[in-house]
Scaffold this motif. Structure first.
Motif, PDB file in Angstrom:
ATOM      1  N   LYS A 309      44.058  43.365  40.714  1.00 20.90           N
ATOM      2  CA  LYS A 309      42.710  42.941  40.335  1.00 20.90           C
ATOM      3  C   LYS A 309      42.023  44.085  39.619  1.00 20.90           C
ATOM      4  O   LYS A 309      42.248  45.250  39.957  1.00 20.90           O
ATOM      5  CB  LYS A 309      41.915  42.609  41.609  1.00 20.90           C
ATOM      6  CG  LYS A 309      41.344  41.213  41.657  1.00 20.90           C
ATOM      7  CD  LYS A 309      40.450  41.050  42.861  1.00 20.90           C
ATOM      8  CE  LYS A 309      38.990  41.123  42.468  1.00 20.90           C
ATOM      9  NZ  LYS A 309      38.098  41.018  43.620  1.00 20.90           N
ATOM     10  N   VAL A 368      35.527  47.530  48.456  1.00 19.96           N
ATOM     11  CA  VAL A 368      35.641  46.306  49.250  1.00 19.96           C
ATOM     12  C   VAL A 368      35.610  45.090  48.328  1.00 19.96           C
ATOM     13  O   VAL A 368      36.393  44.147  48.489  1.00 19.96           O
ATOM     14  CB  VAL A 368      34.517  46.247  50.306  1.00 19.96           C
ATOM     15  CG1 VAL A 368      34.553  44.920  51.047  1.00 19.96           C
ATOM     16  CG2 VAL A 368      34.657  47.397  51.287  1.00 19.96           C
ATOM     17  N   ALA A 369      34.734  45.144  47.313  1.00 18.02           N
ATOM     18  CA  ALA A 369      34.646  44.014  46.381  1.00 18.02           C
ATOM     19  C   ALA A 369      35.932  43.878  45.572  1.00 18.02           C
ATOM     20  O   ALA A 369      36.328  42.769  45.199  1.00 18.02           O
ATOM     21  CB  ALA A 369      33.453  44.200  45.452  1.00 18.02           C
ATOM     22  N   THR A 370      36.601  45.019  45.306  1.00 11.71           N
ATOM     23  CA  THR A 370      37.892  44.942  44.612  1.00 11.71           C
ATOM     24  C   THR A 370      38.929  44.240  45.487  1.00 11.71           C
ATOM     25  O   THR A 370      39.750  43.467  45.006  1.00 11.71           O
ATOM     26  CB  THR A 370      38.374  46.360  44.245  1.00 11.71           C
ATOM     27  OG1 THR A 370      37.366  47.003  43.467  1.00 11.71           O
ATOM     28  CG2 THR A 370      39.670  46.314  43.461  1.00 11.71           C
ATOM     29  N   TRP A 372      38.278  42.026  47.732  1.00 12.80           N
ATOM     30  CA  TRP A 372      37.874  40.646  48.007  1.00 12.80           C
ATOM     31  C   TRP A 372      38.682  39.682  47.150  1.00 12.80           C
ATOM     32  O   TRP A 372      38.678  39.762  45.931  1.00 12.80           O
ATOM     33  CB  TRP A 372      36.376  40.512  47.717  1.00 12.80           C
ATOM     34  CG  TRP A 372      35.830  39.119  47.867  1.00 12.80           C
ATOM     35  CD1 TRP A 372      35.392  38.303  46.870  1.00 12.80           C
ATOM     36  CD2 TRP A 372      35.661  38.398  49.081  1.00 12.80           C
ATOM     37  NE1 TRP A 372      34.965  37.118  47.387  1.00 12.80           N
ATOM     38  CE2 TRP A 372      35.119  37.134  48.751  1.00 12.80           C
ATOM     39  CE3 TRP A 372      35.936  38.681  50.428  1.00 12.80           C
ATOM     40  CZ2 TRP A 372      34.829  36.173  49.703  1.00 12.80           C
ATOM     41  CZ3 TRP A 372      35.650  37.718  51.375  1.00 12.80           C
ATOM     42  CH2 TRP A 372      35.105  36.479  51.009  1.00 12.80           C
ATOM     43  N   ARG A 373      39.409  38.798  47.791  1.00 12.55           N
ATOM     44  CA  ARG A 373      40.234  37.788  47.147  1.00 12.55           C
ATOM     45  C   ARG A 373      41.271  38.401  46.199  1.00 12.55           C
ATOM     46  O   ARG A 373      41.699  37.760  45.229  1.00 12.55           O
ATOM     47  CB  ARG A 373      39.377  36.769  46.411  1.00 12.55           C
ATOM     48  CG  ARG A 373      38.366  36.131  47.342  1.00 12.55           C
ATOM     49  CD  ARG A 373      37.606  35.021  46.677  1.00 12.55           C
ATOM     50  NE  ARG A 373      38.468  33.862  46.444  1.00 12.55           N
ATOM     51  CZ  ARG A 373      38.009  32.723  45.929  1.00 12.55           C
ATOM     52  NH1 ARG A 373      36.765  32.616  45.589  1.00 12.55           N
ATOM     53  NH2 ARG A 373      38.817  31.713  45.761  1.00 12.55           N
TER      54      ARG A 373
END
Lengths: 613, 216
Positions: A309, A368-370, A372-373
């Motif tokens: 990602k 953390v956002a990286t 995420w999913r």
């Protein structure tokens, strides 16, 4: 073509010594730094075990350890108090200056900077070689202090005078302390050469299309760290010179009047020991960011590559690296809240200290956002990167406690502080180091490491770190001071004996777990399966050349960069990764977070004025 | 003295050695530079500014300690060795001479460049000799390193400055040998300019030290 010939010719021309010992190739120098640092990590780790032996079982007899360190134990095997202080001092000094700084900046910095920006080498290869070759002499001088009269220094890694300034203040305050200071001075010169090279290389030798806004975060972190080192270490150098003058030439920069040591009035007069503290921490605080910024870059890289990602918030990541670096020069006073500092000044330092929480939180949020999913591949590198985020958060939160003067007055010099910095700086940096090694080992040595052993190493280390350092918060809250030979000498600490034993056992387990890494590292070096060019399917330039890269890195032509480094899982693209060298015409540069001003136009030429930092 | 970059040793016009590569904005911009009007950013030009930054940090540490120490009640400024006025004039003159050298270099007048670089070096050596004389003068009046706080700082600061200046002499000697031998004015300046940056910095540093040691 001339380049290829030149490079190949040079490779043939150089003998073994020039290629592998006095090499000017940044990759060899990086590996030299890394290997030497890992050796020093083993030394520092053994010292940590000695500390835990003493704190877990104060005054116990250790027959076997006595054979290893004959001078450090009494004839019946009890660890001597002054040797304990020497061990504490050397553990800190070695781990901070001779392991983490050298491995993360010297090792990864040297290996990765030219490769990630598409250069053939550093701007000053000869100075780069000098930088490495000042490091082993610094180690020899440092370790020699164990073998001189009085032994290694007792004054702690912070070397506060007068303990470090007066030669008869403690056994280790003699020649041992002098060697410590000289060793540090040598190492600082080495760091100066290194950081000069890193900054110049990044500013000057980026390949076509590699604007600053397209640099991988690991390179941004190394670049910013080099600026920190360049400006912070000279201050320590000045302090070291003045302390050596005080010790050997009779000056009184740091020694106050009226001191009585060993029943004798000291002849020094008029100095101020607090000046040392100011100078030391003016380096000391940026130094902890010298240790943590490179792991932050490494982790950003690993999370994106092994999560398939794009990194979340590239621009914010770059900005927070710069903000952390800037703020790190304004917070040194929080190490000195209990030094009699004016409360108003203390409050100012509290504000700057807590302000660092903002860019740190930005980074944590983005990691953390990286995740995420993300399509997370739980490779050892990824596990260590996620572990880093966990340790950084745990240690960062206790930093907020300690940044407040009112709370710090109670916690100062207790095990709470030891717990805090072992999480946020030591263990987190160590996780960055391990993560980076698992990730770039194929590129460094052309072979893969064993994944199963890597995962085992991670889980034992992760649990071991929490088991070792988390209980130290409670020891500190209960009032156990750091650096004391025996916490059991006070009644109110006797109840902590069980917890101390637990911490020690956890530390031994943690130490043993590192043998798995050592075995994996060495056996993979010789017997690991051959690595392909790009085993992780990563975008950055270093993965687009051979593993390991040849001398000159790129063959005949330098790579051209067409996009930012994080085009992973671009919708509509054939693969889930698009190397930086793929033209925008072949696969469009993905939109979203990356389609912004800092990246510049999709053309091949860097945008004008892109050298702003 | 530190070894120069390979980039500088390269004859102008030769673009791709086997040494360090240069990227998009590398020194290649001036590689074949025939005109010296706008000097290119070479690694050496960047590195010398970084070095100046690091040395500034070093002396900021020394002198901030000095400024704190002089605030104490027992502070006394020692006598000013008269020769320091002369050495101050010498180092100022050396910077002027170095500018003369650069002016000749810019016009491609290699003989003038060489002459003025030599003059700069000699003035620098004279400055160092004068500083040593100042030490001797102070010592004969019984003021040594550990005599009082001011004398400690005086010897420390002048000594540290002198050591850096000795490095500067080495750099000048390198420029004396290399710069006039360069094929183009631009290549000559590529050698001279970083040395000049460093040297002028040391001149400014000396003025700063002189002022805070005796005029404050």
């Amino acid at each position: 073509m001339a380049v290829a010939h030149g490079a190949a010719h040079e490779e043939h021309k150089l003998g073994f010594i020039q290629r592998y010992v006095f090499s000017q190739d940044h990759k060899i120098i990086g590996i030299q730094y890394m290997m030497t640092s890992l050796f020093m990590a083993a030394v520092g780790g053994v010292l940590a075990m000695l500390i835990r032996m003493e704190l877990g079982w104060p005054g116990a007899r250790w027959g076997l350890a006595r054979l290893l360190f004959p001078g450090g134990f009494t004839p019946d095997g009890v660890l001597k108090p002054d040797f304990y202080l020497a061990v504490v001092t050397m553990h800190g000094s070695i781990m901070i200056f001779f392991v983490l700084t050298t491995a993360l900046s010297g090792g990864f910095g040297n290996f990765l900077i030219p490769l990630t920006i598409g250069a053939r080498d550093m701007a000053f290869p000869f100075i780069n070689m000098l930088s490495y070759w000042l490091y082993p002499p610094a180690i020899v001088v440092l370790l020699a202090s164990f073998f001189v009269a009085g032994g290694a220094p007792n004054a702690g890694w912070t070397a506060y005078p007068p303990l470090s300034a007066l030669r008869n203040a403690a056994p280790g305050s003699g020649l041992g302390q002098t060697l410590w200071l000289v060793s540090l001075a040598i190492l600082i010169v080495s760091f100066l050469f290194g950081s000069l090279n890193y900054i110049t290389t990044v500013l000057q030798l980026r390949t076509r299309g590699m604007s600053m806004g397209r640099m991988p975060l690991v390179t941004w972190a190394q670049f910013t760290t080099a600026i920190l080192m360049l400006l912070a270490f000279p201050v320590l150098f000045a302090a070291v010179v003045m302390l050596l003058f005080d010790r050997h030439l009779g000056t009184s920069f740091f020694v106050p009047s009226g001191l009585v040591v060993g029943g004798q009035l000291v002849t020094h007069q008029g100095g101020n020991p607090l000046l040392w503290q100011h100078l030391f921490w003016f380096l000391g605080h940026p130094e902890v960011y010298v240790l943590i910024l490179p792991p932050m870059g490494i982790v950003s890289e690993i999370l994106a590559v092994h999560g398939r990602k794009p990194i979340f918030g590239y621009k914010a990541m770059v900005a927070s690296i710069c903000a952390i670096a800037f703020l790190s020069f304004l917070v040194w006073g929080h190490h000195m809240f209990t030094s009699g500092m004016n409360p108003l000044v203390g409050t100012a330092f509290m504000v700057t200290t807590l302000a660092i929480a903002i860019p740190s939180a930005v980074k944590t949020f983005n990691w953390v956002a990286t995740l995420w999913r993300a399509r997370i591949h739980f490779t050892p590198a990824m596990l260590f990167a996620i572990g880093f985020v966990s340790l950084f958060v745990t240690g960062g939160l206790t930093g907020i406690f300690l940044g407040s003067p009112a709370v710090d007055v109670y916690f100062q010099d207790t095990f709470f502080v030891v717990a805090h910095f072992h999480f946020v700086m030591a263990s987190a940096a160590l996780f960055g180091l391990f993560g980076g090694l698992y990730h770039w080992f194929p590129k460094m040595f052309g072979r893969m490491m064993n994944e199963r052993l890597g995962k085992l190493h991670f889980w034992l280390t992760f649990v071991g770190i929490y088991a070792t350092f988390f209980p130290m918060h409670f020891l500190g809250m209960a009032g156990e001071p750091r650096r004391y030979y025996s916490p059991q000498m006070y009644d109110f600490l006797r109840g902590l004996a069980g917890l101390n034993m637990f911490v020690s056992l956890a530390a031994f387990g943690l130490g043993l777990a590192q043998l798995i890494f050592a075995y994996n590292f060495v056996s993979s070096l010789f017997r690991g399966p051959k690595a392909e060019r790009n085993p992780w399917h990563a975008n950055t330039l270093e993965w687009q050349t051979e593993s390991p890269p040849p001398h000159g890195n790129w063959g005949a032509t330098l790579p051209t960069v067409h996009r930012w480094p994080y085009d992973y899982s671009v919708p509509g693209a054939q693969d889930d990764f698009i190397p930086q060298t793929v033209p925008a015409a072949a696969v469009p540069v993905a939109g979203g977070a990356l389609d912004d001003a800092i990246q510049g136009p999709a053309g091949d030429e860097p945008p004008a004025g892109s050298e702003r930092t | 003295m530190p070894a120069p970059t390979r980039t500088l040793e390269r004859p102008p016009g030769v673009q791709e050695p086997g040494g360090p590569a240069t990227g998009g904005q590398g020194p290649r911009g001036s590689g074949g530079g025939e005109e010296a009007a706008s000097p290119a950013t070479t690694p050496a030009r960047i590195a010398v500014w970084l070095l100046v930054g690091a040395i500034t940090a070093l002396f900021a540490a020394f002198t901030s300690t000095y400024l704190v120490r002089r605030g104490e009640t027992d502070w006394q400024v020692g006598p000013l060795p008269p020769v320091l006025w002369l050495t101050t004039a010498l180092i100022l003159a050396s910077s002027i001479a170095l500018q003369q050298a650069r002016r000749h270099g810019r016009r491609g007048e290699m003989v003038g460049l060489h002459t003025w670089l030599v003059v700069t070096t000699l003035l620098g050596l004279a400055f160092l000799a004068g500083q040593l004389l100042a030490w001797r003068q102070l010592a004969t009046t019984g003021i040594y390193l550990a005599t009082n706080p001011h004398s400690s700082f005086f010897y420390l600061l002048t000594g540290a400055h002198g050591l850096h200046l000795t490095g500067g002499i080495g750099a000048l000697l390198y420029a004396v040998r290399r710069a006039p031998a360069a094929e183009t004015a631009s290549a000559a300046l590529d050698v001279t300019d970083p040395v000049a940056t460093y040297w002028h910095f040391l001149t400014g540093l000396w003025i700063y030290l002189f002022v805070i040691l005796f005029a404050l």
